[in-house]
Each structure stands twice: as structure tokens, then as C-alpha cells.
Design a protein around this motif. Sequence first.
Motif, short mmCIF file in Angstrom:
data_model
loop_
_atom_site.label_atom_id
_atom_site.label_comp_id
_atom_site.label_asym_id
_atom_site.label_seq_id
_atom_site.Cartn_x
_atom_site.Cartn_y
_atom_site.Cartn_z
N LEU A 268 41.06 72.08 72.95
CA LEU A 268 41.89 70.89 72.94
C LEU A 268 43.30 71.16 72.44
CD1 LEU A 268 39.53 68.01 71.80
CD2 LEU A 268 40.63 68.29 74.01
N ILE A 269 43.58 72.37 72.00
CA ILE A 269 44.93 72.70 71.58
C ILE A 269 45.71 73.12 72.81
CG2 ILE A 269 46.34 74.24 70.18
CD1 ILE A 269 44.10 74.44 68.21
N PRO A 270 46.77 72.39 73.19
CA PRO A 270 47.49 72.70 74.42
C PRO A 270 48.24 74.02 74.31
CG PRO A 270 48.66 71.02 73.17
CD PRO A 270 47.34 71.23 72.47
N THR A 271 48.26 74.74 75.43
CA THR A 271 48.96 76.02 75.47
C THR A 271 50.19 75.98 76.36
OG1 THR A 271 47.51 76.77 77.27
CG2 THR A 271 46.85 77.33 75.02
N ASP A 272 50.38 74.88 77.10
CA ASP A 272 51.58 74.75 77.92
C ASP A 272 51.89 73.27 78.11
OD1 ASP A 272 49.86 73.78 79.99
OD2 ASP A 272 49.49 75.83 80.66
N VAL A 273 52.99 72.97 78.79
CA VAL A 273 53.46 71.60 78.97
C VAL A 273 52.45 70.78 79.77
CG1 VAL A 273 55.25 70.17 80.02
CG2 VAL A 273 55.88 72.20 78.75
N ASP A 274 51.88 71.38 80.80
CA ASP A 274 50.96 70.65 81.67
C ASP A 274 49.73 70.18 80.89
OD1 ASP A 274 50.14 69.87 84.48
OD2 ASP A 274 48.44 71.14 83.93
N GLN A 275 49.17 71.06 80.05
CA GLN A 275 48.00 70.68 79.26
C GLN A 275 48.36 69.59 78.26
OE1 GLN A 275 46.04 73.98 77.42
NE2 GLN A 275 45.71 75.08 79.34
N ALA A 276 49.53 69.69 77.64
CA ALA A 276 49.95 68.67 76.67
C ALA A 276 50.11 67.31 77.36
CB ALA A 276 51.26 69.09 76.00
N LEU A 277 50.64 67.29 78.57
CA LEU A 277 50.81 66.03 79.31
C LEU A 277 49.46 65.42 79.66
CD1 LEU A 277 53.80 66.97 81.63
CD2 LEU A 277 53.78 65.17 79.92
N ARG A 278 48.53 66.22 80.10
CA ARG A 278 47.20 65.71 80.48
C ARG A 278 46.47 65.15 79.26
NH1 ARG A 278 45.93 66.92 85.64
NH2 ARG A 278 47.17 68.56 86.66
N ILE A 279 46.55 65.86 78.15
CA ILE A 279 45.92 65.38 76.92
C ILE A 279 46.56 64.06 76.49
CG2 ILE A 279 45.67 65.84 74.45
CD1 ILE A 279 45.25 68.77 75.13
N SER A 280 47.88 63.98 76.61
CA SER A 280 48.59 62.76 76.21
C SER A 280 48.15 61.57 77.06
CB SER A 280 50.10 62.98 76.34
OG SER A 280 50.52 64.05 75.53
N GLU A 281 48.05 61.76 78.37
CA GLU A 281 47.62 60.67 79.24
C GLU A 281 46.18 60.25 78.96
OE1 GLU A 281 48.31 61.81 83.27
OE2 GLU A 281 50.46 61.46 83.16
N MET A 282 45.33 61.23 78.67
CA MET A 282 43.92 60.92 78.38
C MET A 282 43.80 60.15 77.07
SD MET A 282 40.78 63.60 77.83
CE MET A 282 41.60 64.35 76.41
N PHE A 283 44.50 60.60 76.03
CA PHE A 283 44.41 59.94 74.73
C PHE A 283 45.03 58.55 74.75
CE2 PHE A 283 43.96 63.83 71.70
CZ PHE A 283 42.76 64.13 72.32
N ALA A 284 46.06 58.35 75.57
CA ALA A 284 46.74 57.05 75.61
C ALA A 284 45.80 55.93 76.04
CB ALA A 284 47.94 57.12 76.55
N LYS A 285 44.75 56.27 76.79
CA LYS A 285 43.80 55.26 77.29
C LYS A 285 42.66 55.01 76.30
CE LYS A 285 44.58 57.08 81.94
NZ LYS A 285 43.93 57.71 83.11
#
Length: 301
Positions: free
Chosen positions: A8-25
Motif C-alpha cells: 500500500l505504500i505508493p512507489t510512483d505517481v500513478d499508484q498514489a493517484l489510484r490509492i487517493s481515489e480509492m480512499f476518497a470513497k
Amino acid sequence: MNNLRTNLIPTDVDQALRISEMFAKSDLVPDNYKNKPANIFLAVSAGASLGLAPFQAMQNIAVINGKPSIFGDALLAMVRNDKRCLSVKESIEGEGANMKATCVVSRLAPNGETEVISSSFSMGNAQKAGLLNRKPWQQYPDRMLQMRARGFALRDAFADVIGGLITSEEAQDYPVPKGAVQDQESTSKFDKDARSIDAIVGELTPPEEPKKELEWVLNIPGKKPLHVKNKNDFVLEYKYFMDLIDRSKMWDFQTKQKKYAELKTNNMEMLEQLREADFGLIEEIEMDEGRLFDAEDATNT
């Protein structure tokens, strides 16, 4: 569980964006992050630089007035967790308008000595900064003074640990930019179709510069530059002139060394370009260089 935490620790921008969208919901994230993927992305990115997992980042990092910040208690825990931290001592003296908070940090220096960094913040400082008309300062003046002194001292002593983050208590004192409230209200609802991840990544990623065709030019001392088609032709021509110098009957060995040094100096930029383009070819040249123009190798030959 450890593997899940690592994944769950992001390693690039794409992973950080996907985690952000998932957590926002999710209903499990703090209220100030619900339906705000942009704020989550900022917090997750700041947390990753501090070694925090995304959920830890959201629990301890707050985006206030557009600035990522960390709660004072979490900041203190991070610093105390560092092996170089020897002690953090806080005190408050005086009452009313004379109240002053002090934070003294002791840190182990690279040379083994102890560095002591101290910072204080008084009601007088708060008055000059125009903070006393704010509710937190009216309700909890001692706590706010403590957080200010702590934030300044920890940033001075452990800037490499906290990455320049300020305390959330300090961020709340910054003025809200004009139009910020209106912008937040107009974008408060999360719309998954509003912008794609690729669109956001496209904005964050600088456009690739068009690849420039490399020019290969052999610079021969005393003659016009010789333009060749590619790196292989350059190597062939360069080695040809190396052989010409080596086979010359007019020059002794020292003169040959000087003539080759002149050839090499004139083509230094091309040789560096070749090193980046094909390390194997530059190795061929260097092997021939050692065989032909190194004094010891030449003697053995």
C-alpha cells in the motif's frame, strides 16, 4: 499483514493517484479527506517522503489552507523515533501576556558531539503576528504557544527527518487564500468521471522532449572535421587514425603519445557521447589506446 502494508505504500505517481481515489470513497478515512482525492494525494505523497504508509499519512497529515502539515504530537513522535534525537524538553513560563513557551532539542551530531537547538514563542510574538484574535489562541493559548515553539525547534534540529512540513497548529494560523472556500465548495463532491488518472498523470509528467539525432564528427588535428553517418563509422575512423599514428616511421614513441593525446583531446566531446551511446565501443577504443600508447604495454609488446 506486512506484505499488505508494503504494497500500500505508493512507489510512483500513478499508484498514489489510484490509492487517493480509492480512499476518497471510503467511510474509514478522516472526515476532512472524504471525497477529496486531491487532498489525499497530497497527504499520501508527503507521507511517502517521510516513510509513512497512506493511512498513517491521512491520520497525521492535514491539508490546511492549501498547505500539507503534520499534527504537533505526530511530529514529536517522528523526531523522538530518530536515533540521533537525545532529548526534547518543553516548558512554559509566565502567565497572561507574559506567557512564553520554550522547546529545547538535543541531537547527536555526525562528529559525536551534542547539538542543542532551542526555540521560544511568547504571547508578544503571537500579538505581533496578529494571532490573538483567533479562537484557538483565545481558548488554548498555552497549547498554541507550545506547538509554535515545538514546530520551530524541531524544524531547525531535524529538517532532514520532517521534510520541511509545518505543524497543523501553525498552518491553521495562515490566512485563507481568497476564493479558496468557494473553490472547495464547488469541487467538494467526488466525481470519478470528472478527470481520468491518465489526464492527471499527463499534467504532472513533463512532456518528453523529441529525441535529437546524434551527430558524429571526427576532429582531425590540422584538417577539416570529418562527418560520418553513425557511431560505428566514427569508431572505425578513430581507430584508423590511431593506427596511422602508431605505424608512423617518422616519430618516436613519445611523439606518438603526444600526437594521439592531441587526437583524443580534439574528440573528447565525441568520445563522451560515444560512452553514453555504446559503452562497449568506447571500451574497444580504450583497449587499443592502452595497447598502442601506454608505455608499459608498448614495451611488453
